[in-house]
Design a protein around this motif. Structure first.
Motif, PDB file in Angstrom:
ATOM      1  N   ILE A  52      27.478  91.239 150.409  1.00  0.00           N
ATOM      2  CA  ILE A  52      27.803  90.188 151.168  1.00  0.00           C
ATOM      3  C   ILE A  52      29.289  89.732 150.953  1.00  0.00           C
ATOM      4  N   LEU A  53      29.730  89.780 149.841  1.00  0.00           N
ATOM      5  CA  LEU A  53      30.889  89.275 149.279  1.00  0.00           C
ATOM      6  C   LEU A  53      31.976  90.517 150.152  1.00  0.00           C
ATOM      7  N   VAL A  54      31.663  91.480 150.051  1.00  0.00           N
ATOM      8  CA  VAL A  54      32.603  92.566 150.743  1.00  0.00           C
ATOM      9  C   VAL A  54      32.749  92.359 152.278  1.00  0.00           C
ATOM     10  N   LEU A  55      31.337  92.036 152.914  1.00  0.00           N
ATOM     11  CA  LEU A  55      31.141  91.555 154.386  1.00  0.00           C
ATOM     12  C   LEU A  55      32.125  90.489 154.500  1.00  0.00           C
ATOM     13  N   PHE A  56      31.925  89.440 153.804  1.00  0.00           N
ATOM     14  CA  PHE A  56      32.968  88.273 154.236  1.00  0.00           C
ATOM     15  C   PHE A  56      34.426  88.655 153.832  1.00  0.00           C
ATOM     16  N   ARG A  90      46.181  79.521 156.145  1.00  0.00           N
ATOM     17  CA  ARG A  90      44.649  79.147 156.612  1.00  0.00           C
ATOM     18  C   ARG A  90      43.981  80.462 156.162  1.00  0.00           C
ATOM     19  N   ARG A  91      44.387  81.768 156.199  1.00  0.00           N
ATOM     20  CA  ARG A  91      43.547  82.881 155.579  1.00  0.00           C
ATOM     21  C   ARG A  91      43.548  82.885 154.136  1.00  0.00           C
ATOM     22  N   LEU A  92      44.508  82.564 153.366  1.00  0.00           N
ATOM     23  CA  LEU A  92      44.198  82.480 152.119  1.00  0.00           C
ATOM     24  C   LEU A  92      43.244  81.334 151.636  1.00  0.00           C
ATOM     25  N   ILE A  93      43.403  80.315 152.349  1.00  0.00           N
ATOM     26  CA  ILE A  93      42.440  79.311 151.753  1.00  0.00           C
ATOM     27  C   ILE A  93      41.102  79.612 152.257  1.00  0.00           C
ATOM     28  N   ALA A  94      40.836  80.203 153.529  1.00  0.00           N
ATOM     29  CA  ALA A  94      39.525  80.621 153.863  1.00  0.00           C
ATOM     30  C   ALA A  94      38.832  81.668 152.960  1.00  0.00           C
ATOM     31  N   LEU A  95      39.899  82.596 152.426  1.00  0.00           N
ATOM     32  CA  LEU A  95      39.637  83.602 151.562  1.00  0.00           C
ATOM     33  C   LEU A  95      39.088  82.973 150.049  1.00  0.00           C
ATOM     34  N   GLY A  96      39.839  82.092 149.769  1.00  0.00           N
ATOM     35  CA  GLY A  96      39.519  81.320 148.396  1.00  0.00           C
ATOM     36  C   GLY A  96      38.153  80.675 148.361  1.00  0.00           C
ATOM     37  N   LEU A  97      37.972  79.711 149.510  1.00  0.00           N
ATOM     38  CA  LEU A  97      36.902  78.908 149.539  1.00  0.00           C
ATOM     39  C   LEU A  97      35.850  79.753 149.947  1.00  0.00           C
ATOM     40  N   GLY A  98      35.817  80.609 150.955  1.00  0.00           N
ATOM     41  CA  GLY A  98      34.648  81.306 151.327  1.00  0.00           C
ATOM     42  C   GLY A  98      34.201  82.467 150.091  1.00  0.00           C
ATOM     43  N   GLY A  99      35.046  82.913 149.388  1.00  0.00           N
ATOM     44  CA  GLY A  99      35.017  84.025 148.304  1.00  0.00           C
ATOM     45  C   GLY A  99      34.296  83.145 147.205  1.00  0.00           C
ATOM     46  N   VAL A 100      34.529  82.043 146.867  1.00  0.00           N
ATOM     47  CA  VAL A 100      33.756  81.314 146.038  1.00  0.00           C
ATOM     48  C   VAL A 100      32.348  80.899 146.565  1.00  0.00           C
ATOM     49  N   LEU A 101      32.072  80.476 147.658  1.00  0.00           N
ATOM     50  CA  LEU A 101      30.917  80.089 148.154  1.00  0.00           C
ATOM     51  C   LEU A 101      30.024  81.398 148.332  1.00  0.00           C
ATOM     52  N   CYS A 103      25.740  85.259 145.921  1.00  0.00           N
ATOM     53  CA  CYS A 103      25.499  86.521 145.105  1.00  0.00           C
ATOM     54  C   CYS A 103      24.636  86.143 143.812  1.00  0.00           C
ATOM     55  N   THR A 104      25.232  85.143 143.073  1.00  0.00           N
ATOM     56  CA  THR A 104      24.543  84.718 141.812  1.00  0.00           C
ATOM     57  C   THR A 104      23.259  83.984 142.002  1.00  0.00           C
ATOM     58  N   ALA A 105      23.390  83.448 143.154  1.00  0.00           N
ATOM     59  CA  ALA A 105      21.858  82.747 143.552  1.00  0.00           C
ATOM     60  C   ALA A 105      20.689  83.790 144.019  1.00  0.00           C
ATOM     61  N   MET A 106      21.078  84.723 144.603  1.00  0.00           N
ATOM     62  CA  MET A 106      20.364  86.045 144.807  1.00  0.00           C
ATOM     63  C   MET A 106      19.888  86.639 143.354  1.00  0.00           C
ATOM     64  N   LEU A 107      20.817  86.922 142.588  1.00  0.00           N
ATOM     65  CA  LEU A 107      20.538  87.309 141.192  1.00  0.00           C
ATOM     66  C   LEU A 107      19.426  86.389 140.165  1.00  0.00           C
ATOM     67  N   MET A 108      19.704  85.118 140.671  1.00  0.00           N
ATOM     68  CA  MET A 108      18.903  84.300 139.974  1.00  0.00           C
ATOM     69  C   MET A 108      17.488  84.388 140.513  1.00  0.00           C
ATOM     70  N   SER A 109      17.313  84.401 141.913  1.00  0.00           N
ATOM     71  CA  SER A 109      15.908  84.449 142.385  1.00  0.00           C
ATOM     72  C   SER A 109      15.247  85.761 142.127  1.00  0.00           C
TER      73      SER A 109
END
Length: 199
Positions: A91-95, A109-120, A125-131
């Protein structure tokens, strides 16, 4: 002309996404992201584990294929759960494919979106592993006729299970990108549209 533009957008995204998937396939990118999620999960154990509980997770990559190894020590008992490696980072690759494949965005704007969206998206991904861990532990204790385990994390993590097991997990990066980019763009276009209609 509009149909041609739409086809170009689809082709551009397909090329960028395909290149990213290829890059992850020929490198250790997926394992690196998953390893970062594993490290974050181990840190979270310190927050949620009660007295007498000790949990550790590691990602092992032998020649036959990567596996998660989940060690649980509760009330003097020790359990080890091994499960096949799952590439949550898709899903990170898709984003990133959406972020890099969208034309016409200013660099800032692209860099901000990449950074913020990448973190989210990495958090997703981590929450899916936790589940996954939550489900593995509960199932393992039940199968071994041991006292029921509530799992390592608060029950809210279980809400990720449905996203993980369905196409909804793959849709979330698209939704995140829509909020980060499409929403602001529409807001910028609205005044111009209003002026045009008023004139």
């Amino acid at each position: 002309m509009r149909a041609r533009n739409t086809l170009w957008l689809l082709l551009r995204f397909s090329l960028v996404y395909g290149a990213l998937v290829w890059f992850c396939y020929v490198t250790t990118a997926y394992a690196w992201v998953e390893g970062a999620s594993v490290s974050l999960v181990n840190i979270s154990f310190n927050l949620f584990d009660a007295d007498g509980e000790e949990r550790t997770l590691r990602l092992e990559i032998p020649e036959r294929g990567a596996v998660y190894v989940y060690d649980i020590k509760i009330a003097g008992t020790h359990h080890t759960i091994s499960r096949g490696y799952h590439k949550h980072a898709f899903i990170l690759v898709l984003f990133f494919g959406l972020a890099l494949g969208t034309p016409g965005l200013p660099l800032r704007r692209r860099l901000i979106a990449l950074g913020l969206g990448g973190v989210l998206t990495f958090g997703l991904c981590t929450a899916m592993l936790m589940s996954d861990l939550q489900g593995w532990e509960v199932a393992a204790f039940s199968a071994s006729n041991l006292p029921d385990s509530d799992g390592p994390f608060p029950g809210i993590i279980m809400s990720m299970r449905g996203l993980h097991r369905t196409a909804a997990g793959g849709m979330l990066p698209i939704i995140i990108w829509a909020f980060l980019v499409a929403g602001p763009l529409l807001e910028e276009l609205r005044p111009a549209t209003a002026d045009a209609s008023g004139s």
